[in-house]
Design a protein around this motif. Sequence first.
Motif, PDB file in Angstrom:
ATOM      1  N   TRP A 141      35.596  -2.812  61.336  1.00 50.88           N
ATOM      2  CA  TRP A 141      36.767  -3.488  60.778  1.00 50.88           C
ATOM      3  C   TRP A 141      37.867  -2.475  60.464  1.00 50.88           C
ATOM      4  O   TRP A 141      39.045  -2.700  60.775  1.00 50.88           O
TER       5      TRP A 141
ATOM      6  N   HIS B 101      39.255  -6.703  52.815  1.00 51.47           N
ATOM      7  CA  HIS B 101      38.251  -7.032  53.815  1.00 51.47           C
ATOM      8  C   HIS B 101      37.738  -8.458  53.625  1.00 51.47           C
ATOM      9  O   HIS B 101      37.536  -9.186  54.592  1.00 51.47           O
ATOM     10  N   HIS B 102      37.517  -8.865  52.346  1.00 49.46           N
ATOM     11  CA  HIS B 102      37.004 -10.206  52.080  1.00 49.46           C
ATOM     12  C   HIS B 102      37.255 -10.598  50.629  1.00 49.46           C
ATOM     13  O   HIS B 102      37.581  -9.751  49.797  1.00 49.46           O
TER      14      HIS B 102
ATOM     15  N   PHE C 154      27.969 -15.081  53.741  1.00 50.18           N
ATOM     16  CA  PHE C 154      29.373 -15.072  54.143  1.00 50.18           C
ATOM     17  C   PHE C 154      29.695 -16.316  54.953  1.00 50.18           C
ATOM     18  O   PHE C 154      28.835 -16.846  55.673  1.00 50.18           O
TER      19      PHE C 154
ATOM     20  N   PRO D 231      35.289 -16.249  59.002  1.00 48.16           N
ATOM     21  CA  PRO D 231      36.734 -16.256  58.737  1.00 48.16           C
ATOM     22  C   PRO D 231      37.517 -17.251  59.591  1.00 48.16           C
ATOM     23  O   PRO D 231      38.528 -17.797  59.135  1.00 48.16           O
TER      24      PRO D 231
ATOM     25  N   CYS E 220      37.766 -20.336  57.765  1.00 42.30           N
ATOM     26  CA  CYS E 220      38.336 -20.201  56.410  1.00 42.30           C
ATOM     27  C   CYS E 220      39.758 -19.639  56.480  1.00 42.30           C
ATOM     28  O   CYS E 220      40.129 -18.758  55.700  1.00 42.30           O
TER      29      CYS E 220
ATOM     30  N   VAL F  46      40.139 -15.786  56.561  1.00 41.18           N
ATOM     31  CA  VAL F  46      39.645 -14.990  55.438  1.00 41.18           C
ATOM     32  C   VAL F  46      38.118 -14.962  55.466  1.00 41.18           C
ATOM     33  O   VAL F  46      37.469 -16.012  55.361  1.00 41.18           O
ATOM     34  N   LEU F  47      37.541 -13.749  55.613  1.00 41.75           N
ATOM     35  CA  LEU F  47      36.100 -13.610  55.460  1.00 41.75           C
ATOM     36  C   LEU F  47      35.786 -13.926  54.007  1.00 41.75           C
ATOM     37  O   LEU F  47      36.352 -13.331  53.095  1.00 41.75           O
ATOM     38  N   THR F  48      34.907 -14.899  53.787  1.00 35.86           N
ATOM     39  CA  THR F  48      34.629 -15.402  52.440  1.00 35.86           C
ATOM     40  C   THR F  48      33.150 -15.214  52.130  1.00 35.86           C
ATOM     41  O   THR F  48      32.299 -15.587  52.910  1.00 35.86           O
ATOM     42  N   GLU F  49      32.898 -14.630  50.971  1.00 32.45           N
ATOM     43  CA  GLU F  49      31.531 -14.391  50.523  1.00 32.45           C
ATOM     44  C   GLU F  49      31.221 -15.323  49.360  1.00 32.45           C
ATOM     45  O   GLU F  49      32.074 -15.575  48.517  1.00 32.45           O
TER      46      GLU F  49
END
Length: 153
Positions: free
Chosen positions: A74, A83-84, A122, A125, A128, A131-134
């Motif tokens: 990344w 990043h997230h 996760f 993205p 979402c 957006v990488l979402t955790e």
Amino acid sequence: MLTRIDHIGIACFDLDRTVDFYRATYGFEVFHTEVNDEQGVREAMLRINGTDDGGSSYIQLLQPVREDSTVAKWLAKNGEGVHHIAFGTADVDADAEAARERGVRVLYDEPRRGSMDSRITFLHPKDCHGVLTELVTAAGSSASSVSSASTDH
């Protein structure tokens, strides 16, 4: 049910230098550090504040320790930056399943071990809005003790 912003993950090339910046600029101190070999990262969690649900909000700084890690790839593509985003939940399993039922791709079949012995997964993205979402269940909550056998973050 999502209860708070658990942390914002920020990828960086030099963890120590980035910690120094956050300390000098904002007065944030390191709450926790660890190396996650499976994820290939060295990380520092900087505590921002406590929340009504007993959890806290953090800035998570991530430095890759291997060139083949997701964070290293990344960084090579995007450079340093956000990043997230991670949301706290009392039950990562239930919220991951609810996301699946709504058509959101969940990246892990089963939640894995995250920072500070949390349980995480996760969301993709592309599902979402980029957006990488955790999703994070903190260690010590009732749902986090259900399964903590695997390790990751």
